[in-house]
Motif scaffolding. Structure first.
Motif, PDB file in Angstrom:
ATOM      1  N   GLU A  14       6.024   4.492   8.850  1.00 52.35           N
ATOM      2  CA  GLU A  14       6.275   3.677   8.002  1.00 52.35           C
ATOM      3  C   GLU A  14       7.218   3.071   7.667  1.00 52.35           C
ATOM      4  O   GLU A  14       7.179   1.628   7.002  1.00 52.35           O
ATOM      5  CB  GLU A  14       4.669   3.473   7.239  1.00 52.35           C
ATOM      6  CG  GLU A  14       3.726   3.117   8.007  1.00 52.35           C
ATOM      7  CD  GLU A  14       2.346   2.765   7.242  1.00 52.35           C
ATOM      8  OE1 GLU A  14       2.575   2.942   6.007  1.00 52.35           O
ATOM      9  OE2 GLU A  14       1.211   2.550   7.841  1.00 52.35           O
ATOM     10  N   THR A  15       7.947   3.929   7.463  1.00 50.35           N
ATOM     11  CA  THR A  15       8.773   3.501   6.713  1.00 50.35           C
ATOM     12  C   THR A  15      10.436   4.427   7.068  1.00 50.35           C
ATOM     13  O   THR A  15      11.215   3.919   6.205  1.00 50.35           O
ATOM     14  CB  THR A  15       9.390   4.314   4.817  1.00 50.35           C
ATOM     15  OG1 THR A  15       9.039   6.010   5.417  1.00 50.35           O
ATOM     16  CG2 THR A  15       7.161   4.150   4.163  1.00 50.35           C
ATOM     17  N   GLY A  16      10.282   4.898   8.253  1.00 50.32           N
ATOM     18  CA  GLY A  16      11.483   5.322   8.849  1.00 50.32           C
ATOM     19  C   GLY A  16      12.152   6.563   8.195  1.00 50.32           C
ATOM     20  O   GLY A  16      13.379   7.349   7.854  1.00 50.32           O
ATOM     21  N   LEU A  17      11.539   7.609   7.095  1.00 49.60           N
ATOM     22  CA  LEU A  17      11.592   7.749   5.585  1.00 49.60           C
ATOM     23  C   LEU A  17      11.630   9.399   6.487  1.00 49.60           C
ATOM     24  O   LEU A  17      10.291   9.437   6.843  1.00 49.60           O
ATOM     25  CB  LEU A  17      11.757   8.250   4.765  1.00 49.60           C
ATOM     26  CG  LEU A  17      11.777   6.856   3.781  1.00 49.60           C
ATOM     27  CD1 LEU A  17      11.328   6.758   2.518  1.00 49.60           C
ATOM     28  CD2 LEU A  17      13.693   6.583   3.809  1.00 49.60           C
ATOM     29  N   THR A  18      12.364  10.459   6.498  1.00 47.45           N
ATOM     30  CA  THR A  18      11.456  11.605   6.735  1.00 47.45           C
ATOM     31  C   THR A  18      11.221  12.326   5.000  1.00 47.45           C
ATOM     32  O   THR A  18      11.743  12.902   4.348  1.00 47.45           O
ATOM     33  CB  THR A  18      12.894  12.853   7.144  1.00 47.45           C
ATOM     34  OG1 THR A  18      12.855  12.204   8.124  1.00 47.45           O
ATOM     35  CG2 THR A  18      12.059  14.222   7.410  1.00 47.45           C
ATOM     36  N   ALA A  35       1.118  -1.171   0.322  1.00 44.14           N
ATOM     37  CA  ALA A  35       0.098   0.185   0.556  1.00 44.14           C
ATOM     38  C   ALA A  35       0.968   1.296  -0.365  1.00 44.14           C
ATOM     39  O   ALA A  35       1.874   1.379   0.000  1.00 44.14           O
ATOM     40  CB  ALA A  35      -0.796  -0.002   1.454  1.00 44.14           C
ATOM     41  N   LEU A  36       0.357   2.235  -0.190  1.00 41.95           N
ATOM     42  CA  LEU A  36       0.774   4.076  -0.147  1.00 41.95           C
ATOM     43  C   LEU A  36       0.769   3.903   1.633  1.00 41.95           C
ATOM     44  O   LEU A  36       0.119   3.751   2.432  1.00 41.95           O
ATOM     45  CB  LEU A  36       0.268   4.642  -0.594  1.00 41.95           C
ATOM     46  CG  LEU A  36       0.306   4.681  -2.697  1.00 41.95           C
ATOM     47  CD1 LEU A  36      -0.639   6.175  -2.208  1.00 41.95           C
ATOM     48  CD2 LEU A  36       1.622   4.999  -2.667  1.00 41.95           C
ATOM     49  N   PRO A  37       2.342   4.296   1.600  1.00 45.44           N
ATOM     50  CA  PRO A  37       2.704   4.010   2.964  1.00 45.44           C
ATOM     51  C   PRO A  37       1.269   5.649   3.459  1.00 45.44           C
ATOM     52  O   PRO A  37       0.826   6.487   3.195  1.00 45.44           O
ATOM     53  CB  PRO A  37       3.703   5.200   3.582  1.00 45.44           C
ATOM     54  CG  PRO A  37       4.018   5.423   2.262  1.00 45.44           C
ATOM     55  CD  PRO A  37       3.443   5.014   1.010  1.00 45.44           C
ATOM     56  N   GLY A  38       0.361   5.148   4.585  1.00 47.69           N
ATOM     57  CA  GLY A  38      -0.721   6.563   5.613  1.00 47.69           C
ATOM     58  C   GLY A  38      -1.078   5.802   6.548  1.00 47.69           C
ATOM     59  O   GLY A  38      -1.005   4.341   6.115  1.00 47.69           O
ATOM     60  N   GLY A  39      -2.503   6.261   6.944  1.00 45.75           N
ATOM     61  CA  GLY A  39      -3.242   6.062   8.494  1.00 45.75           C
ATOM     62  C   GLY A  39      -4.349   6.985   8.117  1.00 45.75           C
ATOM     63  O   GLY A  39      -4.510   7.903   7.784  1.00 45.75           O
ATOM     64  N   TRP A  40      -4.975   6.471   9.301  1.00 46.51           N
ATOM     65  CA  TRP A  40      -6.525   7.588   9.785  1.00 46.51           C
ATOM     66  C   TRP A  40      -5.051   9.320  10.864  1.00 46.51           C
ATOM     67  O   TRP A  40      -4.114   8.806  11.079  1.00 46.51           O
ATOM     68  CB  TRP A  40      -6.288   6.586  11.281  1.00 46.51           C
ATOM     69  CG  TRP A  40      -7.198   5.617  10.904  1.00 46.51           C
ATOM     70  CD1 TRP A  40      -7.114   4.570  12.087  1.00 46.51           C
ATOM     71  CD2 TRP A  40      -8.492   5.360   9.696  1.00 46.51           C
ATOM     72  NE1 TRP A  40      -8.451   3.748  11.144  1.00 46.51           N
ATOM     73  CE2 TRP A  40      -8.696   3.820  10.081  1.00 46.51           C
ATOM     74  CE3 TRP A  40      -9.128   6.217   9.109  1.00 46.51           C
ATOM     75  CZ2 TRP A  40      -9.677   3.172   9.570  1.00 46.51           C
ATOM     76  CZ3 TRP A  40     -10.269   5.636   8.310  1.00 46.51           C
ATOM     77  CH2 TRP A  40     -10.390   3.982   8.878  1.00 46.51           C
ATOM     78  N   CYS A  41      -6.082   9.781  10.481  1.00 47.47           N
ATOM     79  CA  CYS A  41      -5.450  11.222  10.437  1.00 47.47           C
ATOM     80  C   CYS A  41      -5.751  11.536  11.945  1.00 47.47           C
ATOM     81  O   CYS A  41      -6.812  10.864  13.205  1.00 47.47           O
ATOM     82  CB  CYS A  41      -6.272  12.114  10.049  1.00 47.47           C
ATOM     83  SG  CYS A  41      -5.938  13.744  10.472  1.00 47.47           S
ATOM     84  N   ASP A  42      -4.989  11.627  12.802  1.00 51.49           N
ATOM     85  CA  ASP A  42      -5.031  11.767  14.501  1.00 51.49           C
ATOM     86  C   ASP A  42      -5.638  12.924  14.902  1.00 51.49           C
ATOM     87  O   ASP A  42      -5.614  14.345  13.582  1.00 51.49           O
ATOM     88  CB  ASP A  42      -3.632  11.210  15.656  1.00 51.49           C
ATOM     89  CG  ASP A  42      -2.572  10.190  15.333  1.00 51.49           C
ATOM     90  OD1 ASP A  42      -3.991   9.238  14.926  1.00 51.49           O
ATOM     91  OD2 ASP A  42      -1.694   9.541  15.392  1.00 51.49           O
ATOM     92  N   VAL A  43      -6.403  13.110  15.866  1.00 52.89           N
ATOM     93  CA  VAL A  43      -7.191  14.064  16.579  1.00 52.89           C
ATOM     94  C   VAL A  43      -5.936  15.879  16.703  1.00 52.89           C
ATOM     95  O   VAL A  43      -6.936  16.499  15.348  1.00 52.89           O
ATOM     96  CB  VAL A  43      -8.215  13.942  17.166  1.00 52.89           C
ATOM     97  CG1 VAL A  43      -9.113  13.126  17.168  1.00 52.89           C
ATOM     98  CG2 VAL A  43      -6.638  13.852  18.947  1.00 52.89           C
TER      99      VAL A  43
END
Length: 205
Positions: A115-119, A92-100
């Motif tokens: 998820e990747t260690g990248l900045t 998948a593309l890196p990502g996830g739920w948007c925190d409040v």
């Protein structure tokens, strides 16, 4: 599962929750509770998920029901896009739920880091999509998916609890086993189009 009956049940649940939030009449509240229970039973019947678990999933919320927000990062290198390999074997593309406590951009960059260690830094908004129109559905609430093109400025992959590796893929070599509830092939190709366009027009459902 993309199913009209499921969509109707979710809609009934949403109406019931709004009614429970705003109604002051105890008799109306009783009717809205009954509607919510019917919606849960409809979902249980259609999905074979126990009614009790359905109640836990979406009958315990309060307040006006709104969609959840999912942010995804499109990162390119040498004409290829970065995908993460998740613990269940899908990509998948890196990502996830948007925190409040996060904005769309800060959440996207946070997910990339986790998820990747990248900045990375954000470059442009690609699309805001209604998940029901594009993805296989495995939740009983609405989701807005926001795709942001980002650029890596440092870091390297680090072991984490969500992903096992990262890899760049060309358009013609995308993996077959995608986490389609999160990222479809069409959504990845949309990100390629945005990256390659001289002037990209944001897609909004």
């Amino acid at each position: 599962m993309n199913d009209k009956w499921l969509n109707w049940a979710v809609k009934i649940q949403s109406i019931a929750q709004a009614g429970l939030t705003y109604s002051r009449d105890p008799y109306d509240k009783e009717r809205y509770e009954e509607l919510r229970e019917i919606a849960a039973e409809m979902l249980a019947e259609r999905t074979d998920i126990p009614t009790g678990k359905i109640r836990d999933l979406f009958c315990n919320e309060s307040g006006y029901q709104t969609p959840k927000v999912d942010t995804r990062a499109a990162i390119f290198k040498d004409g290829k896009i970065l995908l993460v390999h998740e613990n269940n074997g899908t990509w998948a593309l890196p990502g996830g739920w948007c925190d409040v406590d996060q904005s769309v951009v800060s959440n996207t960059l946070k997910e990339v880091s986790e998820e990747t260690g990248l900045t990375a830094e954000a470059e442009q908004l690609i699309a805001v999509q209604d998940w029901r129109r594009h993805n296989v559905q495995n939740y009983v609430y609405g989701i807005l998916k926001i795709f942001v093109e980002c650029r890596v400025i440092g870091g390297k992959f680090e072991d984490n609890i969500e992903t096992t590796e990262i890899r760049y893929f060309g358009k013609e070599e995308l993996p077959d086993k995608l986490a389609v509830e999160k990222t479809t092939k069409e959504q990845i190709l949309m990100c390629f189009q945005a990256h390659e366009a001289e002037h990209w027009k944001v897609i909004v459902d």
